[in-house]
Scaffold this motif. Structure first.
Motif, PDB file in Angstrom:
ATOM      1  N   VAL A 181      50.029  -6.297 141.367  1.00 45.94           N
ATOM      2  CA  VAL A 181      49.911  -4.839 141.258  1.00 45.94           C
ATOM      3  C   VAL A 181      49.242  -4.241 142.491  1.00 45.94           C
ATOM      4  O   VAL A 181      49.414  -3.050 142.776  1.00 45.94           O
ATOM      5  CB  VAL A 181      49.142  -4.424 139.990  1.00 45.94           C
ATOM      6  N   TYR A 182      48.499  -5.043 143.242  1.00 41.75           N
ATOM      7  CA  TYR A 182      47.848  -4.533 144.446  1.00 41.75           C
ATOM      8  C   TYR A 182      48.851  -4.245 145.565  1.00 41.75           C
ATOM      9  O   TYR A 182      48.518  -3.577 146.545  1.00 41.75           O
ATOM     10  CB  TYR A 182      46.778  -5.508 144.925  1.00 41.75           C
ATOM     11  N   ASP A 183      50.077  -4.728 145.433  1.00 44.24           N
ATOM     12  CA  ASP A 183      51.128  -4.419 146.406  1.00 44.24           C
ATOM     13  C   ASP A 183      51.839  -3.106 146.097  1.00 44.24           C
ATOM     14  O   ASP A 183      52.555  -2.568 146.936  1.00 44.24           O
ATOM     15  CB  ASP A 183      52.162  -5.552 146.433  1.00 44.24           C
ATOM     16  N   ILE A 184      51.648  -2.574 144.887  1.00 43.33           N
ATOM     17  CA  ILE A 184      52.392  -1.384 144.462  1.00 43.33           C
ATOM     18  C   ILE A 184      52.082  -0.148 145.317  1.00 43.33           C
ATOM     19  O   ILE A 184      53.013   0.580 145.707  1.00 43.33           O
ATOM     20  CB  ILE A 184      52.161  -1.111 142.964  1.00 43.33           C
ATOM     21  N   PRO A 185      50.809   0.159 145.658  1.00 45.62           N
ATOM     22  CA  PRO A 185      50.575   1.353 146.485  1.00 45.62           C
ATOM     23  C   PRO A 185      51.325   1.338 147.809  1.00 45.62           C
ATOM     24  O   PRO A 185      51.837   2.383 148.252  1.00 45.62           O
ATOM     25  CB  PRO A 185      49.052   1.319 146.706  1.00 45.62           C
ATOM     26  N   THR A 186      51.468   0.161 148.427  1.00 45.85           N
ATOM     27  CA  THR A 186      52.220   0.062 149.678  1.00 45.85           C
ATOM     28  C   THR A 186      53.718   0.208 149.412  1.00 45.85           C
ATOM     29  O   THR A 186      54.432   0.890 150.155  1.00 45.85           O
ATOM     30  CB  THR A 186      51.943  -1.285 150.366  1.00 45.85           C
ATOM     31  N   GLN A 187      54.194  -0.413 148.329  1.00 45.62           N
ATOM     32  CA  GLN A 187      55.612  -0.335 147.984  1.00 45.62           C
ATOM     33  C   GLN A 187      56.069   1.104 147.762  1.00 45.62           C
ATOM     34  O   GLN A 187      57.204   1.463 148.083  1.00 45.62           O
ATOM     35  CB  GLN A 187      55.891  -1.133 146.708  1.00 45.62           C
ATOM     36  N   PHE A 188      55.180   1.930 147.197  1.00 44.04           N
ATOM     37  CA  PHE A 188      55.559   3.294 146.852  1.00 44.04           C
ATOM     38  C   PHE A 188      54.931   4.337 147.786  1.00 44.04           C
ATOM     39  O   PHE A 188      54.902   5.521 147.449  1.00 44.04           O
ATOM     40  CB  PHE A 188      55.191   3.589 145.403  1.00 44.04           C
ATOM     41  N   GLU A 189      54.503   3.882 148.927  1.00 43.45           N
ATOM     42  CA  GLU A 189      53.909   4.817 149.896  1.00 43.45           C
ATOM     43  C   GLU A 189      54.921   5.878 150.316  1.00 43.45           C
ATOM     44  O   GLU A 189      54.592   7.053 150.467  1.00 43.45           O
ATOM     45  CB  GLU A 189      53.402   4.043 151.118  1.00 43.45           C
ATOM     46  N   GLU A 190      56.196   5.458 150.473  1.00 43.11           N
ATOM     47  CA  GLU A 190      57.231   6.411 150.903  1.00 43.11           C
ATOM     48  C   GLU A 190      57.570   7.401 149.794  1.00 43.11           C
ATOM     49  O   GLU A 190      58.187   8.434 150.050  1.00 43.11           O
ATOM     50  CB  GLU A 190      58.502   5.667 151.362  1.00 43.11           C
ATOM     51  N   TRP A 191      57.156   7.099 148.552  1.00 44.18           N
ATOM     52  CA  TRP A 191      57.352   8.014 147.426  1.00 44.18           C
ATOM     53  C   TRP A 191      56.180   8.981 147.293  1.00 44.18           C
ATOM     54  O   TRP A 191      56.161   9.817 146.403  1.00 44.18           O
ATOM     55  CB  TRP A 191      57.505   7.231 146.122  1.00 44.18           C
ATOM     56  N   GLY A 192      55.200   8.853 148.154  1.00 40.86           N
ATOM     57  CA  GLY A 192      54.051   9.748 148.114  1.00 40.86           C
ATOM     58  C   GLY A 192      52.886   9.241 147.283  1.00 40.86           C
ATOM     59  O   GLY A 192      52.007  10.039 146.907  1.00 40.86           O
ATOM     60  N   MET A 193      52.846   7.942 146.995  1.00 39.96           N
ATOM     61  CA  MET A 193      51.709   7.413 146.233  1.00 39.96           C
ATOM     62  C   MET A 193      50.452   7.517 147.081  1.00 39.96           C
ATOM     63  O   MET A 193      50.451   7.191 148.269  1.00 39.96           O
ATOM     64  CB  MET A 193      51.955   5.955 145.823  1.00 39.96           C
TER      65      MET A 193
END
Length: 201
Positions: A181-193
């Motif tokens: 789950v710690y990879d999720i913020p980077t994965q969704f950075e382009e979505w504006g997370m």
């Protein structure tokens, strides 16, 4: 018939007490035990019933380096990092689960959920399969859990009620295909997370 609670991969209890699915209604909230085999459908149900812009929320335990040690290896208090994606359509909210749902459902350390920007309603799935719905109009969820064959009770017993020194619980990070789950913020950075705040637990 009330089903025995099926835990996520990252959560375990040591008590011999059996826990069951069920939900209990409070003034402005509902608390439920939801099995891992039903959580995706429950979250999808909440998303599709809200015809409004939605937000996705992810709560992760803060990095140990951010905690204040009062003695070697001992910290004063634990914090969590709160991440958001704002302004999701229903399709985008569902797509988030499509991409990282198995991580979110099974991780034992984090919590995640969705909310409506207009209604203020919110759903959160956290440790030990405890799910909470918050609403100023909680009556609209009267039949919500019956759809998923989860029955109402006046005395919901969650994993938290079983814990003691003799019978503690175990929460662990879940890994899938080398990701957590710690990879999720980077994965969704382009979505504006974005990281909104760090809050004490």
């Amino acid at each position: 018939m009330t089903e025995v609670l099926k835990f996520k991969a990252g959560s375990r209890i040591s008590s011999t007490q059996k826990l069951y699915e069920g939900y209990e209604v409070g003034e402005n909230h509902i608390t439920a035990n939801v099995g891992i085999d039903k959580i995706e459908k429950v979250m999808q149900h909440f998303i599709v019933m809200h015809d409004e812009p939605q937000f996705f929320i992810l709560e992760l335990p803060a990095n140990l380096a951010d905690e204040t040690e009062v003695a070697p290896g001992v910290v004063r208090g634990l914090h969590k990092d709160i991440y958001y994606i704002d302004g999701c359509s229903r399709e985008e909210a569902l797509a988030i689960m499509g991409r990282v749902g198995n991580l979110l459902f099974n991780d034992g350390l984090s919590a995640f959920g969705y909310g409506g920007h207009e209604s203020g309603d919110e759903i959160m799935f956290g440790k030990y399969n405890v799910l909470t719905i918050y609403s100023q109009n909680i009556e609209k969820y009267t039949d919500f859990f019956e759809t998923h064959e989860i029955d109402k009770t006046d005395n919901l017993i969650t994993a938290w009620d079983t814990f003691s020194q003799e019978y503690p619980g175990t929460s662990e990070r879940y890994e899938l295909d080398g990701k957590t789950v710690y990879d999720i913020p980077t994965q969704f950075e382009e979505w504006g997370m974005y990281l909104a705040e760090q809050r004490e637990e």
